[in-house]
Design an enzyme around this catalytic site. Structure first.
Site, PDB file in Angstrom:
ATOM      1  N   PHE A 109      35.866  46.985  28.394  1.00 56.05           N
ATOM      2  CA  PHE A 109      35.315  45.707  28.860  1.00 56.05           C
ATOM      3  C   PHE A 109      34.682  45.823  30.258  1.00 56.05           C
ATOM      4  O   PHE A 109      33.454  45.737  30.425  1.00 56.05           O
ATOM      5  CB  PHE A 109      36.461  44.686  28.809  1.00 56.05           C
ATOM      6  CG  PHE A 109      36.259  43.406  29.556  1.00 56.05           C
ATOM      7  CD1 PHE A 109      35.035  42.739  29.559  1.00 56.05           C
ATOM      8  CD2 PHE A 109      37.330  42.827  30.236  1.00 56.05           C
ATOM      9  CE1 PHE A 109      34.875  41.540  30.237  1.00 56.05           C
ATOM     10  CE2 PHE A 109      37.172  41.630  30.912  1.00 56.05           C
ATOM     11  CZ  PHE A 109      35.948  40.992  30.929  1.00 56.05           C
ATOM     12  N   ASP A 151      35.568  58.403  28.307  1.00 59.90           N
ATOM     13  CA  ASP A 151      36.455  57.480  27.593  1.00 59.90           C
ATOM     14  C   ASP A 151      37.113  58.207  26.431  1.00 59.90           C
ATOM     15  O   ASP A 151      36.517  59.121  25.863  1.00 59.90           O
ATOM     16  CB  ASP A 151      35.642  56.275  27.068  1.00 59.90           C
ATOM     17  CG  ASP A 151      36.493  55.030  26.918  1.00 59.90           C
ATOM     18  OD1 ASP A 151      37.380  55.021  26.046  1.00 59.90           O
ATOM     19  OD2 ASP A 151      36.280  54.068  27.688  1.00 59.90           O
ATOM     20  N   LYS A 208      32.832  69.400  32.911  1.00 53.54           N
ATOM     21  CA  LYS A 208      31.752  68.723  32.172  1.00 53.54           C
ATOM     22  C   LYS A 208      31.143  67.602  33.008  1.00 53.54           C
ATOM     23  O   LYS A 208      29.943  67.382  32.994  1.00 53.54           O
ATOM     24  CB  LYS A 208      32.306  68.089  30.889  1.00 53.54           C
ATOM     25  CG  LYS A 208      32.406  69.022  29.728  1.00 53.54           C
ATOM     26  CD  LYS A 208      32.759  68.228  28.472  1.00 53.54           C
ATOM     27  CE  LYS A 208      33.579  69.111  27.547  1.00 53.54           C
ATOM     28  NZ  LYS A 208      34.301  68.395  26.527  1.00 53.54           N
ATOM     29  N   TYR A 233      53.517  48.369  33.164  1.00 49.58           N
ATOM     30  CA  TYR A 233      52.076  48.372  33.449  1.00 49.58           C
ATOM     31  C   TYR A 233      51.844  48.070  34.939  1.00 49.58           C
ATOM     32  O   TYR A 233      51.151  48.818  35.647  1.00 49.58           O
ATOM     33  CB  TYR A 233      51.357  47.345  32.564  1.00 49.58           C
ATOM     34  CG  TYR A 233      49.929  47.083  32.980  1.00 49.58           C
ATOM     35  CD1 TYR A 233      48.912  47.978  32.663  1.00 49.58           C
ATOM     36  CD2 TYR A 233      49.593  45.929  33.706  1.00 49.58           C
ATOM     37  CE1 TYR A 233      47.602  47.740  33.065  1.00 49.58           C
ATOM     38  CE2 TYR A 233      48.291  45.678  34.097  1.00 49.58           C
ATOM     39  CZ  TYR A 233      47.290  46.590  33.782  1.00 49.58           C
ATOM     40  OH  TYR A 233      46.009  46.338  34.186  1.00 49.58           O
ATOM     41  N   LYS A 258      38.950  44.072  22.916  1.00 48.41           N
ATOM     42  CA  LYS A 258      40.320  44.140  23.451  1.00 48.41           C
ATOM     43  C   LYS A 258      41.316  43.432  22.539  1.00 48.41           C
ATOM     44  O   LYS A 258      42.524  43.544  22.730  1.00 48.41           O
ATOM     45  CB  LYS A 258      40.377  43.529  24.856  1.00 48.41           C
ATOM     46  CG  LYS A 258      39.690  44.385  25.899  1.00 48.41           C
ATOM     47  CD  LYS A 258      39.878  43.825  27.289  1.00 48.41           C
ATOM     48  CE  LYS A 258      41.312  44.023  27.754  1.00 48.41           C
ATOM     49  NZ  LYS A 258      41.488  43.633  29.167  1.00 48.41           N
TER      50      LYS A 258
HETATM   51  N1  LIG Z   1      40.741  42.798  32.183  1.00 46.02           N
HETATM   52  C1  LIG Z   1      41.594  42.372  33.084  1.00 46.02           C
HETATM   53  O1  LIG Z   1      41.907  41.173  33.166  1.00 46.02           O
HETATM   54  C2  LIG Z   1      42.211  43.347  34.057  1.00 46.02           C
HETATM   55  C3  LIG Z   1      43.072  42.841  35.047  1.00 46.02           C
HETATM   56  C4  LIG Z   1      43.634  43.734  35.942  1.00 46.02           C
HETATM   57  C5  LIG Z   1      43.323  45.083  35.890  1.00 46.02           C
HETATM   58  N2  LIG Z   1      42.520  45.542  34.900  1.00 46.02           N
HETATM   59  C6  LIG Z   1      42.229  46.978  34.877  1.00 46.02           C
HETATM   60  O2  LIG Z   1      40.835  47.158  34.697  1.00 46.02           O
HETATM   61  C7  LIG Z   1      40.580  48.374  33.999  1.00 46.02           C
HETATM   62  C8  LIG Z   1      39.658  48.101  32.830  1.00 46.02           C
HETATM   63  O3  LIG Z   1      40.332  47.237  31.911  1.00 46.02           O
HETATM   64  P1  LIG Z   1      39.588  46.503  30.728  1.00 46.02           P
HETATM   65  O4  LIG Z   1      40.018  45.092  30.754  1.00 46.02           O
HETATM   66  O5  LIG Z   1      38.158  46.842  30.776  1.00 46.02           O
HETATM   67  O6  LIG Z   1      40.303  47.184  29.464  1.00 46.02           O
HETATM   68  P2  LIG Z   1      39.679  47.993  28.240  1.00 46.02           P
HETATM   69  O7  LIG Z   1      40.826  48.330  27.340  1.00 46.02           O
HETATM   70  O8  LIG Z   1      38.547  47.225  27.650  1.00 46.02           O
HETATM   71  O9  LIG Z   1      39.110  49.295  28.939  1.00 46.02           O
HETATM   72  C9  LIG Z   1      39.869  50.456  29.167  1.00 46.02           C
HETATM   73  C10 LIG Z   1      39.053  51.638  28.685  1.00 46.02           C
HETATM   74  O10 LIG Z   1      39.747  52.838  29.009  1.00 46.02           O
HETATM   75  C11 LIG Z   1      39.790  53.691  27.872  1.00 46.02           C
HETATM   76  N3  LIG Z   1      41.026  54.488  28.007  1.00 46.02           N
HETATM   77  C12 LIG Z   1      42.288  54.046  27.894  1.00 46.02           C
HETATM   78  N4  LIG Z   1      43.147  55.056  28.133  1.00 46.02           N
HETATM   79  C13 LIG Z   1      42.378  56.156  28.378  1.00 46.02           C
HETATM   80  C14 LIG Z   1      42.674  57.499  28.701  1.00 46.02           C
HETATM   81  N5  LIG Z   1      43.939  57.929  28.808  1.00 46.02           N
HETATM   82  N6  LIG Z   1      41.661  58.368  28.897  1.00 46.02           N
HETATM   83  C15 LIG Z   1      40.363  57.952  28.783  1.00 46.02           C
HETATM   84  N7  LIG Z   1      40.028  56.682  28.489  1.00 46.02           N
HETATM   85  C16 LIG Z   1      41.028  55.800  28.300  1.00 46.02           C
HETATM   86  C17 LIG Z   1      39.791  52.765  26.679  1.00 46.02           C
HETATM   87  O11 LIG Z   1      39.332  53.385  25.485  1.00 46.02           O
HETATM   88  C18 LIG Z   1      38.877  51.644  27.163  1.00 46.02           C
HETATM   89  O12 LIG Z   1      37.526  51.921  26.857  1.00 46.02           O
HETATM   90  C19 LIG Z   1      41.937  48.945  33.606  1.00 46.02           C
HETATM   91  O13 LIG Z   1      42.304  49.916  34.546  1.00 46.02           O
HETATM   92  C20 LIG Z   1      42.853  47.741  33.713  1.00 46.02           C
HETATM   93  O14 LIG Z   1      44.181  48.111  33.985  1.00 46.02           O
HETATM   94  C21 LIG Z   1      41.943  44.709  33.999  1.00 46.02           C
END
Ligand SMILES: NC(=O)c1ccc[n+]([C@@H]2O[C@H](COP(=O)([O-])OP(=O)(O)OC[C@H]3O[C@@H](n4cnc5c(N)ncnc54)[C@H](O)[C@@H]3O)[C@@H](O)[C@H]2O)c1
Length: 312
Positions: free
Chosen positions: A12, A33, A63, A138, A177
């Site tokens: 996202f 990713d 890479k 988390y 998500k």
């Molecule tokens: N969306 C929110 O409200 C929110 C709030 C606080 C923090 N965050 C943080 O923002 C960041 C992005 O979150 P998001 O909402 O876009 O979630 P998301 O799940 O859409 O994005 C996370 C991405 O990371 C990839 N991923 C997960 N584990 C992985 C790994 N071990 N190696 C490589 N890729 C991996 C997933 O495939 C995904 O594309 C995260 O670090 C999350 O903790 C998000």
């Protein structure tokens, strides 16, 4: 041309950021990713390259090569996951791997996603210098990432490490998500299906919801941060779930009354609110989207996507 690496770029926040870097900054962007919670469809139209790997493994370091900065978004984001080892490995070891990559490849700036989950149920407004009181593994993993960042920055004075504590983010490209998408998205879907929006009694709990467009702006501003730091990213103006329903009704031209039900959780955050003074001072961050305007913009985008059957 600047080169940036976006980990979690199929997710996202990461995909919104990858497009902003490409389109607004005319940069060359590489996404890393493992596609565990992201989706290739978030990157439809993306002009850069993709490395498929788990961030905690070092196999991708060569890479990825050199970059002007890394935006580290990859994480295990499912806050209900109870496997503590998996959470810590993906989030904390994953972050160590990114820092190690950056140090080895001469990357001088790392911007990473921390979270408001480090604050748990502490008093509002939440400040970066509060002792973290996470309520789940988390949030704990994110608090430890902030400690790792601080120690790393102290040991690497020539590098700038910026942690961004995102609050409740909503906006385009969160579709994949699923159950972890924002409440704004979940309530929109219920209302779109003609159902009354279901929220906990009596909808007065508040969240510091932040539109992803503001969040992307905060990340871009972090490219100019003068020193390593951790900053909240939010609006600073919390809204209640009743207000979310009201804004959705208005944007969708509906009049659906909430259906209140008992909150089944023993632990629940009744309020979140960011103190944004540090983000203003160190990142020149000024959120532009109020809750009502953000929801109106987002609904317009979702209605367009529904009409074009983007997600079927
Ligand atoms: N969306 C929110 O409200 C929110 C709030 C606080 C923090 N965050 C943080 O923002 C960041 C992005 O979150 P998001 O909402 O876009 O979630 P998301 O799940 O859409 O994005 C996370 C991405 O990371 C990839 N991923 C997960 N584990 C992985 C790994 N071990 N190696 C490589 N890729 C991996 C997933 O495939 C995904 O594309 C995260 O670090 C999350 O903790 C998000």
């Amino acid at each position: 041309m600047k080169r940036y690496l976006v980990t979690g770029g199929a997710g996202f926040v990461g995909s919104n950021l990858a497009f902003a870097l490409e389109r607004e900054r005319k940069a060359a962007v590489t996404v890393l990713d493992d596609f565990s919670s992201g989706d290739w469809k978030n990157l439809s139209g993306f002009g850069g390259t993709v490395i498929t790997a788990r961030v905690q493994d070092a196999c991708w370091h060569d890479k990825a090569g050199a970059a002007d900065a890394v935006f580290h978004q990859a994480a295990l984001v499912d806050t209900t996951v109870a496997d503590q080892r998996a959470m810590m490995e993906a989030n904390v070891d994953g972050f160590r791997s990114v820092l190690d990559y950056a140090a080895k490849n001469g990357v001088k700036r790392v911007v990473y996603a921390s979270s408001a989950a480090v604050y748990g149920n502490s008093k509002c407004p939440m400040r970066e210098d509060q002792v973290p009181t996470p309520e789940n593994v988390y949030g704990f993993s994110k608090a430890i990432m902030d400690n790792v960042a601080r120690e790393f920055a102290e040991a690497h004075k020539d590098m700038t490490i910026v942690g961004l504590r995102y609050f409740n983010v909503y906006g385009p490209r969160e579709y994949y998500k699923g159950k972890m998408a924002s409440m704004i998205f979940q309530l929109y879907r219920q209302m779109k299906a003609g159902k009354r929006p279901r929220i906990f009694k009596f909808g007065e709990q508040t969240r510091d919801f932040v539109y992803v467009k503001d969040l992307v702006r905060g990340n871009l501003n972090a490219l100019d941060a003068k020193r390593s730091c951790v900053c909240n990213l939010a609006t600073g103006k919390p809204g209640s779930f009743n207000e979310v329903v009201e804004a959705l009704n208005k944007a969708m031209r509906l009049d659906l009354a909430p259906e209140y039900f008992d909150n089944p959780y023993s632990f629940y955050q009744n309020r979140t609110q960011a103190d944004l003074r540090q983000a203003k001072a160190l990142l020149n961050y000024r959120p532009e989207w109020s809750l009502a305007d953000g929801i109106a913009d987002y609904v317009k985008i979702m209605e367009k996507e529904a009409a074009a059957a983007v997600h079927v």
